[in-house]
Design a protein around this motif. Structure first.
Motif, PDB file in Angstrom:
ATOM      1  N   TYR A 121       0.825  -1.207   0.000  1.00  0.00           N
ATOM      2  CA  TYR A 121       0.000   0.000   0.000  1.00  0.00           C
ATOM      3  C   TYR A 121       0.863   1.262   0.000  1.00  0.00           C
ATOM      4  CZ  TYR A 121      -4.126  -2.822   1.058  1.00  0.00           C
ATOM      5  OH  TYR A 121      -5.156  -3.733   0.998  1.00  0.00           O
ATOM      6  N   LYS A 122       0.347   2.287  -0.693  1.00  0.00           N
ATOM      7  CA  LYS A 122       0.947   3.614  -0.662  1.00  0.00           C
ATOM      8  C   LYS A 122      -0.001   4.566   0.059  1.00  0.00           C
ATOM      9  CE  LYS A 122       3.710   3.292  -4.902  1.00  0.00           C
ATOM     10  NZ  LYS A 122       3.809   3.710  -6.327  1.00  0.00           N
ATOM     11  N   ILE A 123       0.577   5.498   0.774  1.00  0.00           N
ATOM     12  CA  ILE A 123      -0.197   6.507   1.500  1.00  0.00           C
ATOM     13  C   ILE A 123       0.176   7.878   0.970  1.00  0.00           C
ATOM     14  CG2 ILE A 123      -0.394   7.654   3.760  1.00  0.00           C
ATOM     15  CD1 ILE A 123      -0.069   4.853   5.013  1.00  0.00           C
ATOM     16  N   LEU A 124      -0.827   8.731   0.774  1.00  0.00           N
ATOM     17  CA  LEU A 124      -0.603  10.121   0.382  1.00  0.00           C
ATOM     18  C   LEU A 124      -1.025  11.026   1.523  1.00  0.00           C
ATOM     19  CD1 LEU A 124       0.017  12.473  -1.511  1.00  0.00           C
ATOM     20  CD2 LEU A 124      -2.225  12.128  -2.591  1.00  0.00           C
ATOM     21  N   ASP A 125      -0.035  11.619   2.172  1.00  0.00           N
ATOM     22  CA  ASP A 125      -0.186  12.510   3.321  1.00  0.00           C
ATOM     23  C   ASP A 125      -0.627  11.732   4.562  1.00  0.00           C
ATOM     24  OD1 ASP A 125       0.782  14.770   2.045  1.00  0.00           O
ATOM     25  OD2 ASP A 125      -1.190  15.347   1.297  1.00  0.00           O
ATOM     26  N   ALA A 126      -0.261  12.288   5.742  1.00  0.00           N
ATOM     27  CA  ALA A 126      -0.321  11.453   6.942  1.00  0.00           C
ATOM     28  C   ALA A 126      -1.063  12.050   8.132  1.00  0.00           C
ATOM     29  CB  ALA A 126       1.110  11.097   7.379  1.00  0.00           C
ATOM     30  N   GLY A 127      -1.384  13.342   8.114  1.00  0.00           N
ATOM     31  CA  GLY A 127      -2.047  13.952   9.257  1.00  0.00           C
ATOM     32  C   GLY A 127      -1.052  14.387  10.320  1.00  0.00           C
ATOM     33  N   LEU A 128      -1.572  14.919  11.410  1.00  0.00           N
ATOM     34  CA  LEU A 128      -0.745  15.323  12.549  1.00  0.00           C
ATOM     35  C   LEU A 128      -0.272  14.108  13.341  1.00  0.00           C
ATOM     36  CD1 LEU A 128      -2.987  18.173  14.046  1.00  0.00           C
ATOM     37  CD2 LEU A 128      -0.855  18.513  12.773  1.00  0.00           C
ATOM     38  N   HIS A 129       0.835  14.248  14.030  1.00  0.00           N
ATOM     39  CA  HIS A 129       1.261  13.192  14.941  1.00  0.00           C
ATOM     40  C   HIS A 129       0.563  13.409  16.294  1.00  0.00           C
ATOM     41  CE1 HIS A 129       4.689  10.952  17.249  1.00  0.00           C
ATOM     42  NE2 HIS A 129       3.508  10.380  17.355  1.00  0.00           N
ATOM     43  N   HIS A 182      -0.172  17.467   6.971  1.00  0.00           N
ATOM     44  CA  HIS A 182       0.191  16.541   5.894  1.00  0.00           C
ATOM     45  C   HIS A 182       1.468  15.766   6.222  1.00  0.00           C
ATOM     46  CE1 HIS A 182      -2.687  18.365   2.953  1.00  0.00           C
ATOM     47  NE2 HIS A 182      -2.582  19.339   3.839  1.00  0.00           N
ATOM     48  N   PHE A 183       2.402  16.447   6.844  1.00  0.00           N
ATOM     49  CA  PHE A 183       3.735  15.915   7.125  1.00  0.00           C
ATOM     50  C   PHE A 183       3.854  15.290   8.516  1.00  0.00           C
ATOM     51  CE2 PHE A 183       7.823  17.069   9.165  1.00  0.00           C
ATOM     52  CZ  PHE A 183       8.725  16.374   8.363  1.00  0.00           C
ATOM     53  N   GLY A 184       3.036  15.759   9.466  1.00  0.00           N
ATOM     54  CA  GLY A 184       3.280  15.513  10.880  1.00  0.00           C
ATOM     55  C   GLY A 184       3.479  14.073  11.304  1.00  0.00           C
ATOM     56  N   TYR A 185       2.642  13.167  10.806  1.00  0.00           N
ATOM     57  CA  TYR A 185       2.709  11.771  11.269  1.00  0.00           C
ATOM     58  C   TYR A 185       3.585  10.905  10.370  1.00  0.00           C
ATOM     59  CZ  TYR A 185       1.011   7.493  13.560  1.00  0.00           C
ATOM     60  OH  TYR A 185       0.922   6.323  14.266  1.00  0.00           O
ATOM     61  N   THR A 200      -4.890  10.596  15.261  1.00  0.00           N
ATOM     62  CA  THR A 200      -4.351  10.160  13.974  1.00  0.00           C
ATOM     63  C   THR A 200      -3.790   8.752  14.071  1.00  0.00           C
ATOM     64  OG1 THR A 200      -3.829  12.411  13.268  1.00  0.00           O
ATOM     65  CG2 THR A 200      -2.579  10.637  12.234  1.00  0.00           C
ATOM     66  N   ALA A 201      -3.029   8.498  15.132  1.00  0.00           N
ATOM     67  CA  ALA A 201      -2.395   7.181  15.301  1.00  0.00           C
ATOM     68  C   ALA A 201      -3.440   6.068  15.333  1.00  0.00           C
ATOM     69  CB  ALA A 201      -1.562   7.168  16.581  1.00  0.00           C
ATOM     70  N   LYS A 202      -4.561   6.318  16.004  1.00  0.00           N
ATOM     71  CA  LYS A 202      -5.605   5.287  16.113  1.00  0.00           C
ATOM     72  C   LYS A 202      -6.237   4.998  14.757  1.00  0.00           C
ATOM     73  CE  LYS A 202      -6.965   5.822  20.970  1.00  0.00           C
ATOM     74  NZ  LYS A 202      -8.039   6.237  21.903  1.00  0.00           N
ATOM     75  N   VAL A 203      -6.491   6.048  13.983  1.00  0.00           N
ATOM     76  CA  VAL A 203      -7.101   5.852  12.664  1.00  0.00           C
ATOM     77  C   VAL A 203      -6.184   5.021  11.772  1.00  0.00           C
ATOM     78  CG1 VAL A 203      -7.876   6.991  10.547  1.00  0.00           C
ATOM     79  CG2 VAL A 203      -8.527   7.929  12.774  1.00  0.00           C
ATOM     80  N   TRP A 204      -4.908   5.401  11.728  1.00  0.00           N
ATOM     81  CA  TRP A 204      -3.981   4.656  10.869  1.00  0.00           C
ATOM     82  C   TRP A 204      -3.759   3.233  11.375  1.00  0.00           C
ATOM     83  CZ3 TRP A 204      -3.661   5.845   6.191  1.00  0.00           C
ATOM     84  CH2 TRP A 204      -3.538   7.154   5.734  1.00  0.00           C
ATOM     85  N   GLU A 205      -3.736   3.050  12.684  1.00  0.00           N
ATOM     86  CA  GLU A 205      -3.559   1.698  13.236  1.00  0.00           C
ATOM     87  C   GLU A 205      -4.689   0.781  12.779  1.00  0.00           C
ATOM     88  OE1 GLU A 205      -2.926  -0.561  17.541  1.00  0.00           O
ATOM     89  OE2 GLU A 205      -3.288   1.592  17.481  1.00  0.00           O
ATOM     90  N   ASN A 206      -5.897   1.285  12.830  1.00  0.00           N
ATOM     91  CA  ASN A 206      -7.056   0.483  12.404  1.00  0.00           C
ATOM     92  C   ASN A 206      -7.035   0.260  10.887  1.00  0.00           C
ATOM     93  OD1 ASN A 206      -8.071   0.313  15.004  1.00  0.00           O
ATOM     94  ND2 ASN A 206      -9.312   2.168  14.797  1.00  0.00           N
ATOM     95  N   GLU A 207      -6.721   1.301  10.137  1.00  0.00           N
ATOM     96  CA  GLU A 207      -6.745   1.209   8.685  1.00  0.00           C
ATOM     97  C   GLU A 207      -5.649   0.288   8.143  1.00  0.00           C
ATOM     98  OE1 GLU A 207      -7.808   1.451   4.906  1.00  0.00           O
ATOM     99  OE2 GLU A 207      -8.947   2.418   6.512  1.00  0.00           O
ATOM    100  N   LEU A 208      -4.513   0.276   8.797  1.00  0.00           N
ATOM    101  CA  LEU A 208      -3.359  -0.441   8.263  1.00  0.00           C
ATOM    102  C   LEU A 208      -3.152  -1.829   8.870  1.00  0.00           C
ATOM    103  CD1 LEU A 208      -0.804   2.521   8.117  1.00  0.00           C
ATOM    104  CD2 LEU A 208      -2.236   1.612   6.267  1.00  0.00           C
ATOM    105  N   ALA A 209      -4.057  -2.242   9.731  1.00  0.00           N
ATOM    106  CA  ALA A 209      -3.924  -3.569  10.369  1.00  0.00           C
ATOM    107  C   ALA A 209      -3.819  -4.655   9.298  1.00  0.00           C
ATOM    108  CB  ALA A 209      -5.119  -3.833  11.278  1.00  0.00           C
TER     109      ALA A 209
END
Length: 323
Positions: A41-49, A78-81, A53-62
């Motif tokens: 998978y590729k990701i475009l932009d990441a949100g704040l750290h 865009h850059f933070g996380y 944000t961490a919870k959303v990506w953890e669930n999405e990328l499991a």
């Protein structure tokens, strides 16, 4: 015109998914994107750290292997996380070179110390200046750790994202290095923060970087206008049709603001005094920082085009029309 009913089929066709992350600002969300390809998978932009944000990506990328993290520009939402996400996934990170260098300086002590001198030259009262400096410094934990970037996004090159290849287009203005991604096959633009459906992207200047970001932005708009893009997928707001129509609206907004400024500058004004006239409503600290930067960008556009002058009076810049 925003066409919500066509959004899901469009994303399915493109092979991408929109991940909308909450932001703790008046602009309360950012759209990031994920696309599946043969090797991951590729990701475009990441949100704040931050924790949300961490919870959303953890669930999405499991259970998913992430190969690449693409960062359109260096602003925190865009850059933070990106750095923390790289730590978790060992993915390659891609960025424009100009904004990579900006990201590695923007929240560091030497840069933050220069801000105070900039605030003084802008005529910002001391109490507000301190609040603005604290607001900027508070972003440091939201953008660190910094990612290790070994892949540079270059204008004219192509990047596969989902089912299609996208041409990388350098569209400076909102940031000096900001890039957008154009699919000729679909006549579709991933516009990042360059063109938004309901608000005008913030164009700021703070006595560093390109000296005329508004001129750069207007040129970048023309670059996209020539493509006559049908579909626009932005980083804030919903996908919409007819990029050229929206660009014309944004151009008219800036023309009106510049015209208003020239009227205001018949009497000499500091940057802060000008900002108070352009943005008369009471603003939160975060929004004040953006408003001052946007005011300065417009003032410098007029100065560099010979439509106003700038004097240094007791260490503070005063702008006035040329009589």
């Amino acid at each position: 015109m925003i066409v919500k009913k066509e959004v899901t089929p469009m994303f399915d066709k493109l092979g991408i998914k929109c991940i909308t992350l909450a932001l703790p600002f008046r602009l309360n969300h950012v759209n990031c994107f994920i696309a599946e390809e043969a090797d991951g998978y590729k990701i475009l932009d990441a949100g704040l750290h931050n924790e949300a944000t961490a919870k959303v990506w953890e669930n999405e990328l499991a259970g998913k292997r992430v190969t690449d993290i693409i960062v359109s520009h260096y602003h925190p939402d865009h850059f933070g996380y990106a750095g923390k996400l790289q730590e978790k996934t060992n993915a390659r990170v891609w960025m424009p070179e100009i904004d990579l260098q900006a990201a590695l300086q923007a929240w560091e002590k030497p840069f933050l110390e220069k801000l105070k001198a900039n605030y003084h030259r802008a005529g910002i009262p001391e109490e507000i200046s301190e609040a603005l400096a604290e607001n900027t410094a508070a972003f440091a934990p939201l953008v660190t750790p910094y990612p290790k970037v070994e892949n540079i996004l270059k204008e004219g090159e192509t990047l596969q994202f989902g089912k299609y290849a996208y041409e990388i287009i350098h569209t400076p203005g909102h940031s000096d290095g900001l890039v957008t991604f154009y699919s000729r096959e679909n006549n579709l633009l991933l516009s990042t923060d360059h063109i938004l459906p309901k608000i005008t992207p913030n164009i700021s200047y703070w006595f560093h970087g390109n000296p005329n970001p508004l001129e750069n932005y207007l040129h970048s708009l023309q670059k996209i206008k020539k493509l006559d893009v049908e579909w626009v997928i932005p980083s804030h707001g919903d996908p919409f049709l007819n990029a050229s129509k929206r660009i014309s609206e944004i151009e008219a907004h800036h023309a009106e603001r510049l015209s208003s400024l020239k009227e205001m500058l018949k009497t000499g004004l500091t940057v802060y005094e000008t900002m108070e006239k352009l943005f008369p409503k009471k603003l939160a600290v975060h929004d004040t920082r953006f408003a001052v930067g946007e005011t300065l960008a417009h003032l410098e556009y007029l100065r560099l085009s010979g439509e106003c002058a700038r004097d240094l009076v007791n260490g503070i810049y005063v702008y006035h029309v040329i009589s």
